[in-house]
Design an enzyme around this catalytic site. Sequence first.
Site, PDB file in Angstrom:
ATOM      1  N   SER A   1       7.732 -29.094 -46.540  1.00 40.75           N
ATOM      2  CA  SER A   1       6.621 -29.694 -45.796  1.00 40.75           C
ATOM      3  C   SER A   1       5.735 -28.627 -45.143  1.00 40.75           C
ATOM      4  O   SER A   1       6.198 -27.521 -44.829  1.00 40.75           O
ATOM      5  CB  SER A   1       7.159 -30.625 -44.714  1.00 40.75           C
ATOM      6  OG  SER A   1       7.956 -31.632 -45.281  1.00 40.75           O
TER       7      SER A   1
HETATM    8  N1  SAH Z   1      12.272 -31.288 -45.082  1.00 37.08           N
HETATM    9  C1  SAH Z   1      12.218 -30.852 -46.446  1.00 37.08           C
HETATM   10  C2  SAH Z   1      11.401 -31.828 -47.249  1.00 37.08           C
HETATM   11  C3  SAH Z   1      11.828 -31.886 -48.640  1.00 37.08           C
HETATM   12  S1  SAH Z   1      10.974 -33.080 -49.612  1.00 37.08           S
HETATM   13  C4  SAH Z   1      11.570 -29.478 -46.493  1.00 37.08           C
HETATM   14  O1  SAH Z   1      10.642 -29.231 -45.709  1.00 37.08           O
HETATM   15  O2  SAH Z   1      11.930 -28.663 -47.351  1.00 37.08           O
HETATM   16  C5  SAH Z   1      12.012 -34.490 -49.463  1.00 37.08           C
HETATM   17  C6  SAH Z   1      13.418 -34.356 -49.968  1.00 37.08           C
HETATM   18  O3  SAH Z   1      14.012 -35.648 -49.905  1.00 37.08           O
HETATM   19  C7  SAH Z   1      13.532 -33.905 -51.423  1.00 37.08           C
HETATM   20  O4  SAH Z   1      14.345 -32.770 -51.488  1.00 37.08           O
HETATM   21  C8  SAH Z   1      14.169 -35.090 -52.131  1.00 37.08           C
HETATM   22  O5  SAH Z   1      15.051 -34.733 -53.174  1.00 37.08           O
HETATM   23  C9  SAH Z   1      14.917 -35.756 -50.992  1.00 37.08           C
HETATM   24  N2  SAH Z   1      15.227 -37.169 -51.220  1.00 37.08           N
HETATM   25  C10 SAH Z   1      14.457 -38.117 -51.782  1.00 37.08           C
HETATM   26  N3  SAH Z   1      15.104 -39.286 -51.806  1.00 37.08           N
HETATM   27  C11 SAH Z   1      16.328 -39.059 -51.243  1.00 37.08           C
HETATM   28  C12 SAH Z   1      17.462 -39.881 -50.984  1.00 37.08           C
HETATM   29  N4  SAH Z   1      17.499 -41.178 -51.291  1.00 37.08           N
HETATM   30  N5  SAH Z   1      18.534 -39.309 -50.408  1.00 37.08           N
HETATM   31  C13 SAH Z   1      18.548 -37.995 -50.080  1.00 37.08           C
HETATM   32  N6  SAH Z   1      17.497 -37.176 -50.287  1.00 37.08           N
HETATM   33  C14 SAH Z   1      16.402 -37.700 -50.870  1.00 37.08           C
END
Ligand code: SAH
Length: 221
Positions: free
Chosen positions: A69
């Site tokens: 993000s």
């Molecule tokens: N806070 C993280 C954001 C990553 S993007 C950062 O700044 O790096 C969102 C993440 O949510 C992704 O890695 C995706 O794989 C995960 N995600 C999506 N659906 C999910 C679920 N049902 N359970 C666990 N993780 C999930």
Amino acid sequence: MAARPEPQLDLAAARRRMIDQHLKARGINSTRVLDAMEHVPRERFVPAELAAEAYADQALGIDCGQTISQPYIVALMSEALELSGTEHVLEIGTGSGYQTAVLAELSGDVVTVERHERLQRHAQQILHDRGHNNIRFIVADGSQGWPAESPYDRIIVTAAATQCPPVLLEQLRDGGILVGPFGPSDGQILQAIRKIDNRTYPVPLTPCRFVPLISQDEIPL
Ligand code: SAH
């Protein structure tokens, strides 16, 4: 000929600029959040070839088609959680592990859930190397939360859902705060939802756009 500046120093200067221009100038004023973000080396959490852009004012692509993000969004979500240092926190969507590192600096302990095992292993390695020992890493469908360690004082959802999954609110302690992006897939509103006497009080923070929260039964990995 002038010596080229050390890349390390460039990144330190870029981090300072991020704090001043992208966070403080936009109204982030929690000293704890600003200090944590000054302390966590974001370049460690982005793909090596994007290290020079680690402090840019934008989200960046990471492995498995996901994103780290934008720093401002990380700061805004962290601030909205109102962490004092003792809280038991659930994070859904570990991704790069950057937000996890910031949360680990600000709270008592963090349970972080990611559906991609590869991302989770990578994040775990970085955070282990940084010496964090207050994080539990779970590979699971976080749309179901993680009931085993509930209730949580705070919950942060870093992937977009049409609405906040009720099961997550059930795992939130009374008086707790849940922060996440809710709305249609082409754009959501970041919300801080406070739970008081089993009622929820949402406060909209900003429009945003996150990758989707995917339930295990929707799309196989
Ligand atoms: N806070 C993280 C954001 C990553 S993007 C950062 O700044 O790096 C969102 C993440 O949510 C992704 O890695 C995706 O794989 C995960 N995600 C999506 N659906 C999910 C679920 N049902 N359970 C666990 N993780 C999930």
